[in-house]
Design an enzyme around this catalytic site. Structure first.
Site, PDB file in Angstrom:
ATOM      1  N   GLY A  14      34.119  11.888 -16.475  1.00 45.27           N
ATOM      2  CA  GLY A  14      35.255  11.809 -17.376  1.00 45.27           C
ATOM      3  C   GLY A  14      36.539  12.219 -16.684  1.00 45.27           C
ATOM      4  O   GLY A  14      36.597  12.358 -15.453  1.00 45.27           O
ATOM      5  N   ASN A  15      37.575  12.438 -17.455  1.00 48.59           N
ATOM      6  CA  ASN A  15      38.851  12.851 -16.886  1.00 48.59           C
ATOM      7  C   ASN A  15      38.816  14.287 -16.375  1.00 48.59           C
ATOM      8  O   ASN A  15      39.450  14.610 -15.372  1.00 48.59           O
ATOM      9  CB  ASN A  15      39.956  12.719 -17.940  1.00 48.59           C
ATOM     10  N   THR A  16      38.069  15.148 -17.064  1.00 48.76           N
ATOM     11  CA  THR A  16      38.053  16.569 -16.742  1.00 48.76           C
ATOM     12  C   THR A  16      36.699  17.048 -16.256  1.00 48.76           C
ATOM     13  O   THR A  16      36.608  17.879 -15.358  1.00 48.76           O
ATOM     14  CB  THR A  16      38.462  17.394 -17.980  1.00 48.76           C
ATOM     15  N   GLY A 105      37.652   1.880 -21.863  1.00 52.44           N
ATOM     16  CA  GLY A 105      36.953   2.794 -20.972  1.00 52.44           C
ATOM     17  C   GLY A 105      35.444   2.691 -21.127  1.00 52.44           C
ATOM     18  O   GLY A 105      34.923   2.502 -22.234  1.00 52.44           O
ATOM     19  N   ASP A 107      33.395   5.026 -20.993  1.00 53.69           N
ATOM     20  CA  ASP A 107      32.886   6.125 -21.811  1.00 53.69           C
ATOM     21  C   ASP A 107      32.805   5.726 -23.282  1.00 53.69           C
ATOM     22  O   ASP A 107      31.835   6.058 -23.984  1.00 53.69           O
ATOM     23  CB  ASP A 107      33.736   7.379 -21.632  1.00 53.69           C
ATOM     24  N   ASP A 127      34.882  11.117 -29.847  1.00 52.71           N
ATOM     25  CA  ASP A 127      34.778  11.777 -28.542  1.00 52.71           C
ATOM     26  C   ASP A 127      35.989  12.691 -28.400  1.00 52.71           C
ATOM     27  O   ASP A 127      37.112  12.226 -28.228  1.00 52.71           O
ATOM     28  CB  ASP A 127      34.745  10.748 -27.418  1.00 52.71           C
ATOM     29  N   THR A 130      39.441  15.281 -23.162  1.00 54.85           N
ATOM     30  CA  THR A 130      40.827  15.287 -22.700  1.00 54.85           C
ATOM     31  C   THR A 130      41.687  14.450 -23.635  1.00 54.85           C
ATOM     32  O   THR A 130      42.782  14.839 -24.021  1.00 54.85           O
ATOM     33  CB  THR A 130      40.905  14.745 -21.270  1.00 54.85           C
ATOM     34  N   THR A 188      53.349  32.633 -33.156  1.00 54.43           N
ATOM     35  CA  THR A 188      53.498  31.338 -32.492  1.00 54.43           C
ATOM     36  C   THR A 188      52.168  30.778 -32.004  1.00 54.43           C
ATOM     37  O   THR A 188      51.898  29.580 -32.151  1.00 54.43           O
ATOM     38  CB  THR A 188      54.480  31.472 -31.311  1.00 54.43           C
TER      39      THR A 188
END
Length: 258
Positions: A14-16, A105, A107, A127, A130, A188
């Site tokens: 995957g991306n990460t 993609g 995935d 999913d 990221t 915050t």
């Protein structure tokens, strides 16, 4: 001691993160998750798994070509296993109604294939990684596409990067599972946590309703991805969380290609 012989090592990049598992026939061993930030470390992990399981082949799916290229070169040079790519060496056997399938993609397609292979009924596949994708597969196993949005970390990082004063907030499971009452961020960090998590959960619930209206019935909802448990473990609309969904899709494609 060598571990049991495997027919193939499945690698979903995957991306990460990458997820890796050995497949023996129709069975998957428990998967391992490896950070993609160090492509060399991932390649080493895959080579060691190949050697332990005496696997003759590695099947690779990826949405992160720089990391995939390092893995292909490293494993190929070792000479221990042949590396096969989903989409070129092995087809992803799923029908679709997309206007341009070249942009989707792997995935997303593999998650859809894995979800339908498990349930044999219409599915909505979430999913939460990221990026967040929410896709629809009908009762015949046809992939209709869906939606793509930023994931939790991407939204959190964008707030920090694109403003002068907002901090980079960490999103914790304790906050999600025991939200403050009343439901307002009292500082915050709490406000950021509430904003980004509500964005993803609200997006998913909205799209579930839209897809159900289109299908004229509520499909089964399956979630996967690194943030799936954090977001949807107690969600009344999400029926199951399947971390290895892309690997199940890969194994399904592998079995049909054999």
């Amino acid at each position: 001691m060598n571990e049991p012989h495997a027919d193939v090592i499945l690698v979903s990049i995957g991306n990460t993160r990458a997820r890796i598992a050995a497949a023996m026939g129709t069975a998957l061993e428990p998967s391992r998750v490896v950070d993609c930030s160090e492509a060399g470390a991932l390649a080493t992990e895959v080579r060691e798994m190949v050697e332990r399981h005496r696997a003759p082949r590695v099947l690779l799916a990826s949405v992160n070509e720089p990391v995939a290229s390092v893995l292909v070169r490293s494993v190929g040079e070792s000479g221990h296993a042949a590396v096969l790519r989903l989409g070129s060496d092995v087809a992803i056997p799923i029908q679709h109604t997309l206007s341009d399938a070249s942009t989707v993609g792997q995935d997303r397609l593999l998650n859809a294939l894995g979800a339908f292979a498990r349930s044999h009924q219409a599915c909505i596949v979430v999913d939460a990684g990221t990026a967040v994708t929410v896709d629809f597969v009908d009762g015949e196993g046809t992939f209709h596409g869906g939606a793509i949005a930023p994931g939790l970390a991407m939204m959190r990082d964008a707030l920090h990067a694109r403003t002068a004063a907002l901090p980079k907030a960490e999103i914790g499971a304790a906050y999600l599972h025991s939200p403050p009452e009343p439901p307002f961020g009292k500082n915050t960090v709490e406000a950021i946590n509430l904003g980004v998590t509500a964005s993803v959960i609200g997006l998913v619930h909205y799209l579930i309703d839209r897809y159900a209206a289109f299908y004229e019935a509520y499909p089964r909802v399956v979630a996967t991805g690194g943030d799936a448990a954090l977001l949807f473990e107690h969600d009344e609309l999400v029926e199951s969380i399947v971390p290895d969904l892309s690997l199940i899709g890969m194994l399904t494609a592998w079995e049909l290609a054999e």
